[in-house]
Motif scaffolding. Structure first.
Motif, PDB file in Angstrom:
ATOM      1  N   ILE A   1     -29.323 -10.213 -23.714  1.00  0.00           N
ATOM      2  CA  ILE A   1     -28.783 -10.028 -22.363  1.00  0.00           C
ATOM      3  C   ILE A   1     -28.635  -8.532 -22.100  1.00  0.00           C
ATOM      4  CG2 ILE A   1     -26.864 -10.501 -20.787  1.00  0.00           C
ATOM      5  CD1 ILE A   1     -28.272 -13.034 -21.546  1.00  0.00           C
ATOM      6  N   GLY A   2     -29.447  -8.030 -21.175  1.00  0.00           N
ATOM      7  CA  GLY A   2     -29.348  -6.626 -20.787  1.00  0.00           C
ATOM      8  C   GLY A   2     -28.256  -6.435 -19.745  1.00  0.00           C
ATOM      9  N   HIS A   3     -28.032  -5.180 -19.351  1.00  0.00           N
ATOM     10  CA  HIS A   3     -26.941  -4.870 -18.422  1.00  0.00           C
ATOM     11  C   HIS A   3     -27.157  -5.521 -17.047  1.00  0.00           C
ATOM     12  CE1 HIS A   3     -23.300  -2.688 -17.482  1.00  0.00           C
ATOM     13  NE2 HIS A   3     -23.836  -2.341 -16.324  1.00  0.00           N
ATOM     14  N   LYS A   4     -28.398  -5.540 -16.562  1.00  0.00           N
ATOM     15  CA  LYS A   4     -28.665  -6.141 -15.246  1.00  0.00           C
ATOM     16  C   LYS A   4     -28.397  -7.638 -15.261  1.00  0.00           C
ATOM     17  CE  LYS A   4     -32.067  -2.928 -13.358  1.00  0.00           C
ATOM     18  NZ  LYS A   4     -33.444  -2.776 -12.893  1.00  0.00           N
ATOM     19  N   THR A   5     -28.862  -8.315 -16.307  1.00  0.00           N
ATOM     20  CA  THR A   5     -28.624  -9.757 -16.414  1.00  0.00           C
ATOM     21  C   THR A   5     -27.138 -10.038 -16.581  1.00  0.00           C
ATOM     22  OG1 THR A   5     -30.799 -10.068 -17.415  1.00  0.00           O
ATOM     23  CG2 THR A   5     -29.207 -11.836 -17.735  1.00  0.00           C
ATOM     24  N   ALA A   6     -26.450  -9.204 -17.366  1.00  0.00           N
ATOM     25  CA  ALA A   6     -25.013  -9.372 -17.556  1.00  0.00           C
ATOM     26  C   ALA A   6     -24.275  -9.243 -16.223  1.00  0.00           C
ATOM     27  CB  ALA A   6     -24.492  -8.338 -18.547  1.00  0.00           C
ATOM     28  N   ARG A   7     -24.678  -8.269 -15.424  1.00  0.00           N
ATOM     29  CA  ARG A   7     -24.047  -8.088 -14.113  1.00  0.00           C
ATOM     30  C   ARG A   7     -24.305  -9.316 -13.223  1.00  0.00           C
ATOM     31  NH1 ARG A   7     -24.528  -3.108 -13.324  1.00  0.00           N
ATOM     32  NH2 ARG A   7     -22.332  -2.642 -13.107  1.00  0.00           N
ATOM     33  N   ARG A   8     -25.539  -9.818 -13.242  1.00  0.00           N
ATOM     34  CA  ARG A   8     -25.880 -10.993 -12.431  1.00  0.00           C
ATOM     35  C   ARG A   8     -25.049 -12.216 -12.868  1.00  0.00           C
ATOM     36  NH1 ARG A   8     -31.003 -10.176 -12.526  1.00  0.00           N
ATOM     37  NH2 ARG A   8     -31.518 -11.443 -14.317  1.00  0.00           N
TER      38      ARG A   8
ATOM     39  N   ILE B   1     -18.700  -8.028 -17.416  1.00  0.00           N
ATOM     40  CA  ILE B   1     -20.091  -7.584 -17.565  1.00  0.00           C
ATOM     41  C   ILE B   1     -20.326  -7.099 -18.995  1.00  0.00           C
ATOM     42  CG2 ILE B   1     -21.781  -5.843 -16.853  1.00  0.00           C
ATOM     43  CD1 ILE B   1     -20.477  -6.041 -14.008  1.00  0.00           C
ATOM     44  N   GLY B   2     -19.372  -6.370 -19.524  1.00  0.00           N
ATOM     45  CA  GLY B   2     -19.474  -5.884 -20.905  1.00  0.00           C
ATOM     46  C   GLY B   2     -19.547  -7.025 -21.908  1.00  0.00           C
ATOM     47  N   GLU B   3     -18.778  -8.090 -21.689  1.00  0.00           N
ATOM     48  CA  GLU B   3     -18.810  -9.252 -22.588  1.00  0.00           C
ATOM     49  C   GLU B   3     -20.175  -9.920 -22.546  1.00  0.00           C
ATOM     50  OE1 GLU B   3     -16.643 -10.132 -24.835  1.00  0.00           O
ATOM     51  OE2 GLU B   3     -15.242  -8.567 -24.221  1.00  0.00           O
TER      52      GLU B   3
END
Length: 198
Positions: A21-28, A12-14
């Protein structure tokens, strides 16, 4: 308490380190990768590594390529026109539209003191050298409409003092389909100043 595995958090951090790319999109995206078949993930990783290892700046224009010269420089070696852009991806709209038949030059950014980017971080000397060496007749500045782009254009104009090359920049104005009430003052001013006869 963190319920996600550490390796998932790292993924997710990458993703969240990518631009836009925000945190929510990264998680998705990270969770999506976990649902893919192993072969699909391996192909994705292989394509990432191949692009990173094989793609490099063209030695003539600094656009990304995986050949000795980019396709534009190869196919238009005698062009006397250069369109200057900020980054390699800025070339794509010109080529897709087919409106420009010259070559390009990627500066590698614009002057932005707040971001620590000075003239020494850009390919300005290489551009001036290319203009002199190739007898370029027209330089088209397509750097956008930010204050940083304007200061970069001014710096380039000063560097080209005494060099016989026509310098133009893209017209600026009101986008198609937009209402005047939503247009900012600077765009309105530039559209008004750049008005043409009917």
């Amino acid at each position: 308490m963190n319920i996600e595995p550490q390796s998932l958090e790292a993924l997710i951090g990458e993703f969240s380190s990518l631009p836009g790319i925000g945190h929510k999109t990264a998680r998705r995206l990270a969770y999506h990768i976990l649902t893919k078949h192993q072969a699909d993930v391996e192909r994705f990783a292989e394509n990432l590594l191949n692009a990173k290892n094989r793609v490099h700046p063209c030695p003539r224009c600094y656009a990304f390529t995986d050949e000795d010269l980019c396709p534009v420089c190869k196919s238009r070696p005698d062009s006397k026109s250069i369109c200057v852009v900020e980054k390699s991806s800025d070339i794509v709209p010109f080529e897709r539209s087919g409106i420009y038949k010259g070559t390009y030059f990627v500066l590698g950014g614009v002057i932005s003191p707040l971001d620590g980017i000075g003239p020494e971080h850009l390919h300005l000397p290489e551009l001036v050298r290319r203009i002199k060496d190739e007898g370029v007749e027209e330089l088209i500045l397509a750097l956008g409409s930010s204050p940083e782009a304007d200061s970069t254009s001014l710096m380039l104009d000063r560097m080209l003092a005494g060099i016989n090359v026509k310098r133009t920049r893209l017209a600026r104005g009101i986008p198609m389909g937009s209402d005047l009430e939503f247009v900012d003052e600077v765009t309105m001013l530039r559209a008004f100043e750049g008005r043409v006869s009917l």
